[in-house]
Design a protein around this motif. Structure first.
Motif, PDB file in Angstrom:
ATOM      1  N   THR A   1     -71.820 -24.636 -36.879  1.00 48.37           N
ATOM      2  CA  THR A   1     -70.525 -24.930 -37.510  1.00 48.37           C
ATOM      3  C   THR A   1     -69.427 -25.307 -36.520  1.00 48.37           C
ATOM      4  OG1 THR A   1     -70.185 -22.537 -37.644  1.00 48.37           O
ATOM      5  CG2 THR A   1     -70.843 -23.657 -39.666  1.00 48.37           C
ATOM      6  N   LEU A   2     -69.638 -25.039 -35.231  1.00 52.12           N
ATOM      7  CA  LEU A   2     -68.659 -25.468 -34.229  1.00 52.12           C
ATOM      8  C   LEU A   2     -69.112 -26.722 -33.475  1.00 52.12           C
ATOM      9  CD1 LEU A   2     -67.285 -22.141 -32.697  1.00 52.12           C
ATOM     10  CD2 LEU A   2     -66.084 -23.780 -34.126  1.00 52.12           C
TER      11      LEU A   2
ATOM     12  N   GLU B   1     -69.352 -30.615 -32.660  1.00 54.44           N
ATOM     13  CA  GLU B   1     -68.227 -31.549 -32.640  1.00 54.44           C
ATOM     14  C   GLU B   1     -68.040 -32.249 -33.985  1.00 54.44           C
ATOM     15  OE1 GLU B   1     -66.633 -35.515 -30.196  1.00 54.44           O
ATOM     16  OE2 GLU B   1     -68.429 -34.444 -29.517  1.00 54.44           O
TER      17      GLU B   1
ATOM     18  N   SER C   1     -66.822 -29.848 -36.628  1.00 54.66           N
ATOM     19  CA  SER C   1     -65.431 -29.467 -36.334  1.00 54.66           C
ATOM     20  C   SER C   1     -64.468 -30.564 -36.785  1.00 54.66           C
ATOM     21  CB  SER C   1     -65.264 -29.199 -34.840  1.00 54.66           C
ATOM     22  OG  SER C   1     -66.051 -28.074 -34.455  1.00 54.66           O
ATOM     23  N   GLN C   2     -64.865 -31.805 -36.599  1.00 57.63           N
ATOM     24  CA  GLN C   2     -64.036 -32.922 -37.083  1.00 57.63           C
ATOM     25  C   GLN C   2     -63.907 -32.871 -38.598  1.00 57.63           C
ATOM     26  OE1 GLN C   2     -65.867 -36.493 -35.613  1.00 57.63           O
ATOM     27  NE2 GLN C   2     -65.229 -36.153 -33.490  1.00 57.63           N
TER      28      GLN C   2
ATOM     29  N   VAL D   1     -63.990 -30.221 -40.469  1.00 54.81           N
ATOM     30  CA  VAL D   1     -63.096 -29.112 -40.805  1.00 54.81           C
ATOM     31  C   VAL D   1     -61.637 -29.546 -40.677  1.00 54.81           C
ATOM     32  CG1 VAL D   1     -62.299 -26.842 -40.035  1.00 54.81           C
ATOM     33  CG2 VAL D   1     -64.747 -27.284 -40.246  1.00 54.81           C
ATOM     34  N   VAL D   2     -61.309 -30.194 -39.591  1.00 52.65           N
ATOM     35  CA  VAL D   2     -59.934 -30.671 -39.380  1.00 52.65           C
ATOM     36  C   VAL D   2     -59.546 -31.657 -40.476  1.00 52.65           C
ATOM     37  CG1 VAL D   2     -58.448 -32.017 -37.850  1.00 52.65           C
ATOM     38  CG2 VAL D   2     -59.969 -30.258 -36.903  1.00 52.65           C
TER      39      VAL D   2
ATOM     40  N   HIS E   1     -62.580 -22.349 -35.518  1.00 48.84           N
ATOM     41  CA  HIS E   1     -61.882 -23.642 -35.609  1.00 48.84           C
ATOM     42  C   HIS E   1     -60.370 -23.398 -35.557  1.00 48.84           C
ATOM     43  CE1 HIS E   1     -65.787 -24.611 -37.683  1.00 48.84           C
ATOM     44  NE2 HIS E   1     -65.677 -25.663 -36.894  1.00 48.84           N
ATOM     45  N   ARG E   2     -59.750 -23.889 -34.526  1.00 48.70           N
ATOM     46  CA  ARG E   2     -58.305 -23.710 -34.367  1.00 48.70           C
ATOM     47  C   ARG E   2     -57.590 -24.450 -35.500  1.00 48.70           C
ATOM     48  NH1 ARG E   2     -55.694 -23.182 -29.193  1.00 48.70           N
ATOM     49  NH2 ARG E   2     -53.542 -22.483 -29.571  1.00 48.70           N
TER      50      ARG E   2
ATOM     51  N   VAL F   1     -57.185 -19.166 -36.074  1.00 49.86           N
ATOM     52  CA  VAL F   1     -58.349 -19.994 -36.406  1.00 49.86           C
ATOM     53  C   VAL F   1     -58.580 -19.905 -37.908  1.00 49.86           C
ATOM     54  CG1 VAL F   1     -59.429 -19.656 -34.157  1.00 49.86           C
ATOM     55  CG2 VAL F   1     -60.036 -18.134 -36.053  1.00 49.86           C
TER      56      VAL F   1
ATOM     57  N   SER G   1     -65.208 -23.474 -43.045  1.00 48.92           N
ATOM     58  CA  SER G   1     -66.170 -24.462 -42.538  1.00 48.92           C
ATOM     59  C   SER G   1     -67.469 -24.406 -43.330  1.00 48.92           C
ATOM     60  CB  SER G   1     -66.438 -24.234 -41.043  1.00 48.92           C
ATOM     61  OG  SER G   1     -66.820 -22.901 -40.786  1.00 48.92           O
TER      62      SER G   1
END
Length: 967
Positions: free
Chosen positions: A202-203, A205, A208-209, A211-212, A468-469, A513, A519
């Motif tokens: 889940t982290l 790249e 993570s995109q 999620v953002v 995820h920040r 986070v 996520s």
């Protein structure tokens, strides 16, 4: 007048199932002669080189299936690319996104359950010709992982607070690289045929995109907002936690009774509370409006103890429980969920008396800085000194504890980020209503609908460093509740800030986070390339087909995936949700370390094998809990061995690989042809017809996700029909005149091979390892079993042959039961006269060799007739069914004189026991004084004893008559 003893098959006959036959242990028929290995066929498989390299082992050379072979077989499957979707045979894919286990996790029975069920679905659909994708991955598990790494650092004497964020996350990534693959490797041991080339974290790249992007889009639509609200707070980790991460336990505690003075009067109101330290946050006292004890105080003020005279209003509220405590409720909205909602509704202020580390804050005055529990002790002591403490009594508390750390969770008002859920929930409700999403079992729809209909906004921020920040940046020197920027990255945030505030502006990112579930809610489509809707995997495999998981996370994960899938893709992310139950111990208790009843799947695999474990887990029912016992595992390990031994028998009785004519004869049988099937001999026609019925039935059950039914039906057919009956019947064909050189043997060989290979196909999704090993040992394998075509349905069957063979079975059972009753030696062959009408005689007589073999009859003295034989009065008469009987000469079965003596002694003993029971019942004192259930018990025993005596007398009379006749 002749005397005969009739044994009705309907009363005495034993079931064909190995589990219900009380006499089966009495029949140990000699093992069929072993065919020399030099005459057996050699491996004709397309994977001969793999056998030579030790990937597979044949039953011909191995006594039993070796569990150590499982890893070799698994590695071979993966090396051949069988786990990847193959579009050669079809274009409609079957896709399962694996519920991502925590990266910190190690295998437990919950994992074993979901892996088993999902792999069954994947393997079945792969064999059906669909391109299958089972997409694996792991979850970064924010709280759990941070806790593990903090403990690891503590063992090194390092505190997280002594490090900066980058240093800490670097250590977490190092830990993940070292230990993060453990759970994936353990899942492989269960046989999971996932496409590991598509494994995600889940982290990653790309995820993570996604999620953002999801955060930004939701914020742009006004569905994400920031505010101060009540959350579950973990003081040790100093973060908000979700409801799912809070476990409630029944614990012993106290109920504290405290006096509150009514302002301007000498009266007191007594409040009962389990958390006296929260009184510093009291903003009101509430009583029920119809409580006569307190109605006169409504509208007055009360003085909160130890607060130097702070006044709070006394209000009425119909939700106050008059019977709990004293009927007076303290309202502390900063530290109780219900109080918080009430305060917001009534416009009451909210006072927070606790710091985020669990210590009391400045609002508590002299108690400031004390730990919450130390503050409780000190406060109570001082209340006792001032006379405001009434009493403290034991009380069972429902204590909220952190699922991760075990600490007591505090309800706390905190500034967090939230998602507005109502607009999202409405579409998710419609998806089920319109049958765009089907939940299995259906009863969980009510729970799903109830939760979505009463949904609360979702707190998605966590005060952690791992995760995820949150993509929010604040402006240095500005109010961060009013002035913030949402952007996809720091560069975009700075550009927006420069445009809005000028070139010299400084920005900094929100330190929080996102909730791990945020996520995970994107998992079905983020793993396929979203937000790039042109990604090849997204176009081919989305929406997915099936989401399988435990029913306990229907709300926290499944519903959120549905909402997010519809929101971001316009489509429901999967067509079906299959919910499994919990695995409990043999007594039905939840597995826990406290009870010491946790079963480790890896230990279970070592002892029983993966196939036995999977088969055991798969026999449950969707949504229902399953009790796991050693007895079930042992039984299914025996099933594995039975399969292996059946394979060994078949391989040892196939022609030599060089015997082309014999193989041509075997392969000439086309069992998908009706003429071929109906013209088979009776036992062969019966077993092939039953096989075809099985294939049709289990295919329908697979399609309906009734996996327990598949397992039970296949188990019963293999063991009760194929192994216990047909294999035994086939021995008469195989050893009639040698192996492979006559048509009688070839038909049996063809049927054995055909039936067994289809059993392996049907069982493969459940028991992949032993079935693949056996499959590779069979001749002429064009494909590995994992990718072999599923059997066709609607294959020919002859129902009349099934009925005829069932009559033959009933006759065999009746004869076996008679032998057991008279304790005939298993190896002894006896004479028999079978009596039936001409139609029945025709097909029974045609299988005289099978009847003699299965019943241990003397073939030379086996006759068939339509009337009773001349020696009927000296024979045991058995009834197999209406119109089918047999007479077994008593002299063949037993030493009559010895049996008369044995039964006479037995009768004498039974008579004494019966007389003692009758004596009790004839005693007025016993009948009058003994409890009613005891008297009834004695009466039942007496009745049963009388029946046995009468039966024994009849048998003795019959035997004595035969003694006279023989003399």
């Amino acid at each position: 007048m002749s005397t005969m003893l009739s044994l009705s098959a309907s009363y005495y006959s034993c079931s064909s199932s190995r589990f219900f036959c009380p006499f089966s242990s009495l029949f140990f028929f000699p093992r069929a002669p072993r065919i020399p290995l030099s005459r057996t066929r050699r491996n004709l498989s397309v994977v001969a080189s793999d056998r030579e390299n030790g990937v597979f082992r044949s039953p011909e050379i191995a006594k039993s299936f070796d569990f150590a072979a499982e890893e070799r077989i698994y590695n071979w499957w993966e090396s051949q690319g069988y786990f990847k979707p193959n579009f050669d045979r079809g274009s409609d894919p079957f896709v399962i996104p694996m519920p991502p286990p925590n990266v910190t996790g190690s295998l437990h029975m919950g994992h074993a359950m979901f892996v088993t069920l999902e792999d069954i679905m994947i393997r079945y659909n792969r064999m059906k010709g669909k391109p299958t994708l089972w997409l694996p991955g792991t979850d970064h598990a924010g709280i759990a992982t941070q806790l593990v790494v903090e403990r690891m650092l503590a063992s090194e004497g390092i505190k997280r607070t002594e490090m900066n964020r980058d240093e800490f996350t670097k250590r977490v990534w190092q830990w993940k690289e070292k230990y993060g693959g453990t759970i994936a490797n353990q899942i492989k041991r269960l046989g999971a045929s996932c496409d590991w080339s598509r494994e995600h974290f889940t982290l990653d790249e790309q995820l993570s995109q996604a999620v953002v992007e999801a955060f930004v889009r939701l914020h742009e639509k006004g569905l994400i907002y920031q505010g101060s609200y009540m959350v579950n707070w973990s003081p040790t980790l100093q973060t908000a936690v979700s409801d799912l991460e809070v476990e409630y336990s029944e614990e012993s505690g106290f109920l504290y009774y405290i006096k509150y003075r009514v302002a301007g009067r000498s009266d007191f109101l007594t409040v009962a509370t389990t958390r006296p330290e929260t009184l510093f946050g009291d903003v009101a006292l509430a009583v029920h409006p119809e409580d006569d004890r307190y109605s006169k105080y409504i509208g007055m003020m009360a003085i909160v103890p130890q607060t130097f005279g702070r006044h709070v209003p006394i209000i009425d509220n119909k939700h106050v429980d008059k019977d709990f405590g004293t009927g007076v409720l303290k309202i502390s909205p900063g530290h109780d969920h219900d109080d918080y909602l009430l305060a917001r509704k009534l416009g009451l202020p909210i006072l927070n008396v606790m710091n985020k580390d669990g210590t009391l804050n400045d609002v508590t005055g002299l108690y400031s800085g004390l730990d919450r529990f130390e503050g409780r002790k000190k406060l109570w002591a001082e209340l006792e000194e001032t006379g405001l403490a009434v009493k403290k009594e034991p009380h069972t508390l429902r204590v909220p504890r952190s699922q991760r750390g075990g600490e007591v969770i505090e309800p706390l008002v905190s500034k967090q980020w939230f998602v507005s859920m109502e607009p999202l929930a409405e579409k998710a409700l419609q998806a089920v209503e319109k049958r765009e999403l089907i939940i299995v079992p259906e009863r969980f729809e009510k729970i799903y609908n109830h939760w979505l209909s009463n949904i609360k906004d979702w707190c998605i921020s966590r005060q952690l460093w791992w995760g995820h920040r949150i993509p929010v940046w604040y402006i240095a020197g500005k109010d961060n509740e009013e002035e913030y920027i949402v952007a996809r990255n720091a560069k975009e945030a700075l550009e927006k800030a420069n445009k809005r505030y000028g070139k010299d502006v400084e920005i900094y990112q929100d330190p929080d986070v996102l909730d791990t579930w945020f996520s995970s809610a994107l998992w079905p489509f983020s793993t396929l390339g979203w937000p790039d809707i042109c990604a090849e995997d997204f176009k081919r495999f989305y929406p997915t087909t099936m989401l399988e998981t435990g029913h306990d996370i229907l709300f926290f994960w499944v519903a959120r995936m549905v909402m997010m899938g519809i929101e971001f893709t316009g489509k429901v992310p999967f067509s079906y949700v299959y919910l499994h139950g919990l695995i409990r111990d043999s007594q039905g208790r939840k597995m826990s370390k406290t009870l010491g009843n946790v079963v480790d799947p890896l230990d279970t695999i070592k002892e029983f094998g993966t196939d036995a474990l999977r088969f055991t887990l798969a026999l449950g029912t969707a949504g229902q809990d399953l009790n796991l016992s050693t007895e079930r595992l042992t039984s299914n390990k025996a099933f594995t061995n039975k399969l292996w031994n059946a394979g060994k028998f078949i391989l040892q009785n196939l022609p030599n690989e060089n015997d082309a004519s014999a193989w041509e004869k075997i392969l000439s049988y086309k069992f998908d042809n009706e003429d071929t099937v109906v013209n088979l001999p009776l036992p062969e026609c019966w077993v092939v017809s039953k096989l075809h019925l099985l294939i049709e039935s289990v295919t329908a059950s697979y399609d309906k996700f009734y996996f327990g039914e598949v397992g039970r039906e296949t188990y019963d057919f293999f063991w009760a029909d194929f192994a216990d009956w047909y294999i035994e019947a086939s021995k008469g064909r195989l050893y009639h005149s040698g192996v492979g050189d006559n048509s009688v043997a070839s038909v049996a060989q063809a049927v054995l091979l055909y039936t067994f290979e289809n059993i392996l196909k049907v069982l493969h999704p459940f028991m992949p390892f032993v079935t693949e090993e056996l499959w590779q040992a069979l001749p002429n394998r064009k494909h590995a079993l994992i990718v072999s075509p599923w059997p066709e349905t609607q294959l020919p069957r002859d129902t009349s042959s099934i009925k005829k063979f069932e009559n033959l079975q009933a006759l065999v059972r009746a004869i076996r039961n008679a032998r057991a009753e008279y304790v005939v030696e298993p190896a002894k062959r006896i004479s028999a006269s079978v009596v039936a009408n001409n139609e029945v005689i025709d097909y029974i007589a045609e299988e005289r060799e099978v009847l003699a073999l299965l019943s241990r009859l003397d073939l030379q003295n086996l006759e068939f007739t339509d009337s009773s034989p001349g020696n009927a009065d000296q024979s045991v008469h058995v009834v197999a069914g209406e119109g089918l009987e047999a007479y077994l000469p008593l002299a063949d079965m037993v030493d009559i004189s010895a049996e008369v003596e044995r039964l006479s002694k037995r009768l004498s003993k039974m008579q004494k026991e019966y007389d003692a029971l009758k004596s009790k019942l004839n005693s007025p004192q016993f009948v009058k004084k003994a409890p009613e259930d005891v008297v009834l018990g004695v009466q039942e025993k007496a009745t049963e004893a009388e029946e046995k005596i009468n039966l024994t007398k009849k048998r003795l009379e019959f035997l004595r008559t035969n003694v006279v006749v023989s003399q």
